[in-house]
Scaffold this motif. Structure first.
Motif, mmCIF file in Angstrom:
data_model
loop_
_atom_site.group_PDB
_atom_site.id
_atom_site.type_symbol
_atom_site.label_atom_id
_atom_site.label_comp_id
_atom_site.label_asym_id
_atom_site.label_seq_id
_atom_site.Cartn_x
_atom_site.Cartn_y
_atom_site.Cartn_z
ATOM 1 N N VAL A 26 29.289 47.534 60.409
ATOM 2 C CA VAL A 26 30.289 47.188 59.407
ATOM 3 C C VAL A 26 31.572 47.989 59.606
ATOM 4 C CG1 VAL A 26 29.454 48.861 57.688
ATOM 5 C CG2 VAL A 26 30.627 46.768 56.943
ATOM 6 N N GLU A 27 31.469 49.226 60.136
ATOM 7 C CA GLU A 27 32.683 50.027 60.346
ATOM 8 C C GLU A 27 33.532 49.489 61.487
ATOM 9 O OE1 GLU A 27 29.287 52.162 62.498
ATOM 10 O OE2 GLU A 27 29.602 51.133 60.585
ATOM 11 N N ASN A 28 32.943 48.677 62.379
ATOM 12 C CA ASN A 28 33.724 48.031 63.428
ATOM 13 C C ASN A 28 34.265 46.684 62.975
ATOM 14 O OD1 ASN A 28 31.552 49.744 65.300
ATOM 15 N ND2 ASN A 28 33.620 49.700 66.105
ATOM 16 N N LEU A 29 33.572 46.062 62.038
ATOM 17 C CA LEU A 29 34.090 44.815 61.468
ATOM 18 C C LEU A 29 35.441 45.072 60.807
ATOM 19 C CD1 LEU A 29 33.775 41.836 60.619
ATOM 20 C CD2 LEU A 29 32.526 42.682 58.589
ATOM 21 N N LEU A 30 35.541 46.173 60.070
ATOM 22 C CA LEU A 30 36.815 46.560 59.468
ATOM 23 C C LEU A 30 36.738 48.054 59.172
ATOM 24 C CD1 LEU A 30 39.548 45.336 58.515
ATOM 25 C CD2 LEU A 30 38.594 45.353 56.200
ATOM 26 N N GLN A 31 37.763 48.780 59.585
ATOM 27 C CA GLN A 31 37.777 50.218 59.338
ATOM 28 C C GLN A 31 37.660 50.497 57.847
ATOM 29 O OE1 GLN A 31 41.499 51.169 61.576
ATOM 30 N NE2 GLN A 31 40.317 52.940 62.254
ATOM 31 N N PRO A 32 36.762 51.389 57.439
ATOM 32 C CA PRO A 32 36.650 51.713 56.008
ATOM 33 C C PRO A 32 37.971 52.140 55.388
ATOM 34 C CG PRO A 32 34.793 52.631 57.232
ATOM 35 C CD PRO A 32 35.737 52.073 58.253
ATOM 36 N N ARG A 33 38.797 52.851 56.148
ATOM 37 C CA ARG A 33 40.097 53.285 55.636
ATOM 38 C C ARG A 33 40.954 52.095 55.225
ATOM 39 N NH1 ARG A 33 44.852 52.934 57.876
ATOM 40 N NH2 ARG A 33 43.930 52.371 59.888
ATOM 41 N N VAL A 34 40.930 51.048 56.032
ATOM 42 C CA VAL A 34 41.738 49.859 55.742
ATOM 43 C C VAL A 34 41.262 49.193 54.461
ATOM 44 C CG1 VAL A 34 42.362 47.557 56.572
ATOM 45 C CG2 VAL A 34 42.338 49.494 58.159
ATOM 46 N N LEU A 35 39.953 49.044 54.313
ATOM 47 C CA LEU A 35 39.422 48.418 53.105
ATOM 48 C C LEU A 35 39.748 49.254 51.866
ATOM 49 C CD1 LEU A 35 37.821 46.137 51.819
ATOM 50 C CD2 LEU A 35 35.730 47.480 52.209
ATOM 51 N N ARG A 36 39.634 50.579 51.974
ATOM 52 C CA ARG A 36 39.940 51.438 50.827
ATOM 53 C C ARG A 36 41.407 51.295 50.412
ATOM 54 N NH1 ARG A 36 36.501 55.188 53.578
ATOM 55 N NH2 ARG A 36 38.311 56.273 54.444
ATOM 56 N N GLU A 37 42.314 51.315 51.389
ATOM 57 C CA GLU A 37 43.734 51.181 51.053
ATOM 58 C C GLU A 37 44.014 49.849 50.380
ATOM 59 O OE1 GLU A 37 46.821 52.359 53.691
ATOM 60 O OE2 GLU A 37 45.562 53.779 54.790
ATOM 61 N N LEU A 38 43.403 48.804 50.896
ATOM 62 C CA LEU A 38 43.623 47.478 50.323
ATOM 63 C C LEU A 38 43.057 47.397 48.909
ATOM 64 C CD1 LEU A 38 44.804 44.709 51.060
ATOM 65 C CD2 LEU A 38 42.550 44.040 51.880
ATOM 66 N N ALA A 39 41.861 47.941 48.705
ATOM 67 C CA ALA A 39 41.250 47.913 47.375
ATOM 68 C C ALA A 39 42.052 48.749 46.378
ATOM 69 C CB ALA A 39 39.806 48.413 47.452
ATOM 70 N N TRP A 40 42.627 49.836 46.856
ATOM 71 C CA TRP A 40 43.385 50.723 45.971
ATOM 72 C C TRP A 40 44.686 50.085 45.508
ATOM 73 C CZ3 TRP A 40 43.155 54.702 42.911
ATOM 74 C CH2 TRP A 40 44.330 55.385 42.564
ATOM 75 N N GLU A 41 45.379 49.419 46.402
ATOM 76 C CA GLU A 41 46.732 48.941 46.080
ATOM 77 C C GLU A 41 46.747 47.555 45.466
ATOM 78 O OE1 GLU A 41 48.014 47.083 50.427
ATOM 79 O OE2 GLU A 41 48.381 49.181 49.993
ATOM 80 N N THR A 42 45.622 46.847 45.475
ATOM 81 C CA THR A 42 45.593 45.458 45.003
ATOM 82 C C THR A 42 45.173 45.425 43.548
ATOM 83 O OG1 THR A 42 44.978 44.746 47.228
ATOM 84 C CG2 THR A 42 44.737 43.134 45.475
ATOM 85 N N SER A 43 46.127 45.521 42.641
ATOM 86 C CA SER A 43 45.803 45.523 41.207
ATOM 87 C C SER A 43 45.655 44.112 40.647
ATOM 88 C CB SER A 43 46.883 46.281 40.428
ATOM 89 O OG SER A 43 48.159 45.707 40.659
ATOM 90 N N GLU A 44 46.237 43.135 41.322
ATOM 91 C CA GLU A 44 46.146 41.739 40.882
ATOM 92 C C GLU A 44 45.454 40.919 41.968
ATOM 93 O OE1 GLU A 44 47.000 40.665 37.968
ATOM 94 O OE2 GLU A 44 47.914 42.542 37.279
ATOM 95 N N PRO A 45 44.699 39.874 41.586
ATOM 96 C CA PRO A 45 44.056 39.028 42.595
ATOM 97 C C PRO A 45 45.075 38.433 43.561
ATOM 98 C CG PRO A 45 43.199 38.546 40.400
ATOM 99 C CD PRO A 45 44.370 39.468 40.218
ATOM 100 N N ILE A 46 44.738 38.418 44.842
ATOM 101 C CA ILE A 46 45.620 37.840 45.858
ATOM 102 C C ILE A 46 44.816 36.853 46.693
ATOM 103 C CG2 ILE A 46 47.206 39.798 45.954
ATOM 104 C CD1 ILE A 46 45.714 40.832 48.361
ATOM 105 N N ASP A 47 45.533 35.932 47.350
ATOM 106 C CA ASP A 47 44.823 34.919 48.117
ATOM 107 C C ASP A 47 44.564 35.415 49.541
ATOM 108 O OD1 ASP A 47 47.188 34.591 49.609
ATOM 109 O OD2 ASP A 47 47.857 32.904 48.377
ATOM 110 N N ALA A 48 43.842 34.610 50.299
ATOM 111 C CA ALA A 48 43.419 35.007 51.642
ATOM 112 C C ALA A 48 44.610 35.252 52.561
ATOM 113 C CB ALA A 48 42.504 33.934 52.229
ATOM 114 N N ALA A 49 45.662 34.451 52.419
ATOM 115 C CA ALA A 49 46.835 34.629 53.279
ATOM 116 C C ALA A 49 47.507 35.969 53.018
ATOM 117 C CB ALA A 49 47.829 33.487 53.046
#
Length: 375
Positions: free
Chosen positions: A319-342
Motif C-alpha cells: 500500500v505504501e507503493n500504491l501511494l506514499q502515506p505522506r501524500v495521502l495525509r496531506e490530501l486528507a488534511w487540506e480537504t475540508s470539503e468533498p471534492i471530485d475525482a478530477a
C-alpha cells in the motif's frame, strides 16, 4: 574507463559510504560493471571534477542498474554523475510484492546465490581499503544486471512494467527530503527536558556538536551521543569538571572538546531567549494527534486508507507503493470539503504522485472523502 566504454548493455553501479563515521554522506567507493567485463572500482576521493566529468561522458548515456537507488543517487549526483535511464532492482522487487527485497535476499530467492554483508557498515572513508573489502564491494555489482533482467521479466508477467518505469523515472532526480522544524528537538530522550532552561542547553549542545561535526566531517554521534546532551541538560553541574564526571557524559569527544561543551552550557544558561517547551508544529500536524484534535481529518484519512488497502491487495502491491502515506495525509488534511475525482487527481499530481497512482487512486479517494463527510 575503456572497459566501461567498450562493453555492451546497462551499467551495474553501487556506492560505499561512511554514514556512521562521517558527517557528509559522500561516496568513498564507486563500483561499476558492464557486460562481461570485471568490475571497475573507483576511488572518487582520488579524482577531481574534470575526471568525474570525463566519467560522466562515458557512463551518462547508459541505463544504470542500482539496488535501492535512492540510497546511492544523492552521493553520485554530488560527484556530477547521473544516468540517462534507471532500473532499480529493489524498487522493482517491492512492486512485485516479493517477500525479500534486499540484495542478498533477492539473489538467494531468485538465483540461490548467497552474498555476505559483513562489511556493509564499515568505515569506507579509511585509506587504504583492505583487499577483502574491495572484493566484497565488487560482488555488489557482479549479479545486478542478471537480477535486473529477472525482475523485469517478473514485472512483465504481472503487468507492472509500465508502473515500474514510471517509478524509476521519478527516482532519476531524487534528493533527500529535508525534515522541517528544529532538528535538535529530535534528540533522543528529549522528553526528559521539561523546562525552558533545560531545552536551551539541549539546543546549544546539539548545535555545537553539529557545527564541530560538520567542520571535521565526523558523524555527530562520534563526538558525544544524545544521552550525553541530555545528561548535561538535566543535571545541575557547576563546572566543566562536574560535567565530565557525569556517567552518561561520554563519547570520543567528551574530554577533548570539553571546552566547547561547557561553553555551550554556559551560553544556554545565560540566554533569556524565549523557547517553547511544546514542539511547535509546521505544516501538517502528526496524524496520531488527529483523532483527538482534528477528528474530521482523521475520519477522511482512515476511510481513504481503507480504500487504498483494498486496491493494493487487488493489485498485489504494497500500500505504501500504491501511494506514499505522506501524500495521502496531506490530501486528507487540506480537504475540508468533498471534492471530485478530477480535483483529487490534480492535487495528487501536484504532490508528486505518478500517473499510474493517480489513475488507480483518485476516484476511490474522492469517494472515501465523501463517505467520511457523511459519516
Amino acid at each position: 574507463m575503456r572497459r566501461l566504454e567498450g562493453a555492451d548493455g546497462p551499467l551495474a553501479l553501487d556506492t560505499e559510504r561512511a554514514s556512521g563515521f562521517r558527517y557528509h554522506d559522500n561516496a568513498y567507493l564507486v563500483q561499476m560493471r558492464r557486460g562481461d567485463e570485471p568490475a571497475v572500482l573507483l576511488d572518487p576521493v582520488a579524482f577531481d571534477g574534470e575526471a568525474m566529468a570525463e566519467l560522466q561522458s562515458v557512463i551518462g548515456r547508459q541505463e544504470w542498474v542500482l539496488h535501492a537507488a535512492t540510497q546511492d543517487l544523492p552521493s553520485l549526483h554530488a560527484l556530477g554523475l547521473s544516468p540517462a535511464a534507471l532500473f532499480d532492482t529493489e524498487l522493482g522487487a517491492r512492486l512485485l510484492n516479493l517477500p525479500h527485497v534486499g540484495l542478498g535476499g533477492l539473489l538467494d530467492d531468485l538465483f540461490g546465490i548467497h552474498l555476505k554483508k559483513e562489511h556493509s557498515a564499515a568505515d569506507w572513508s579509511r585509506r587504504p581499503l583492505p583487499e577483502e573489502w574491495l572484493a566484497y564491494a565488487a560482488l555488489d555489482v557482479e549479479y545486478l544486471v542478471e537480477l535486473r533482467d529477472e525482475v523485469e521479466r517478473l514485472l512483465t508477467d504481472q503487468g507492472k512494467l509500465e508502473i515500474a518505469r514510471q517509478e524509476f523515472a521519478a527516482e532519476m532526480d531524487f534528493e533527500p527530503r529535508q525534515k522541517p522544524g528544529e532538528p535538535w528537538r529530535r534528540t533522543s530522550g528529549i522528553t526528559a527536558a521539561r523546562t525552558p532552561r533545560q531545552l536551551r542547553i539541549v539546543r546549544e549542545l546539539w548545535n555545537e556538536r553539529d557545527a564541530l561535526a560538520r567542520q571535521r566531517d565526523l558523524s555527530p554521534h562520534r563526538l558525544i551521543p544524545d544521552r550525553a546532551i541530555m545528561a548535561a541538560a538535566t543535571n545541575a553541574v557547576r563546572n566543566e569538571h562536574e560535567l565530565l564526571a557525569l556517567r552518561e557524559f561520554n563519547g570520543r569527544g567528551a574530554h577533548s572538546e570539553l571546552r566547547h561543551w561547557w561553553a555551550a552550557v554556559q551560553r544556554a544558561r545565560a540566554s533569556q531567549e524565549p523557547i517553547s517547551v511544546r514542539v511547535p508544529h509546521e505544516g501538517v500536524p502528526h496524524h496520531r494527534s488527529w483523532v483527538r484534535q482534528h477528528p474530521e481529518a482523521d475520519q477522511r484519512l482512515r476511510t481513504a486508507r481503507s480504500a487504498l488497502i483494498e486496491i493494493a491487495e487487488a493489485h498485489d502491491l504494497p500500500v505504501e507503493n500504491l501511494l506514499q502515506p505522506r501524500v495521502l495525509r496531506e490530501l486528507a488534511w487540506e480537504t475540508s470539503e468533498p471534492i471530485d475525482a478530477a480535483e483529487v487527481a490534480t492535487r495528487l499530481a501536484e504532490l508528486g504522485a505518478r500517473p499510474w497512482q493517480t489513475e488507480l487512486t483518485a476516484a476511490p479517494i474522492a469517494e472515501a472523502f465523501r463517505e467520511a463527510a457523511s459519516a
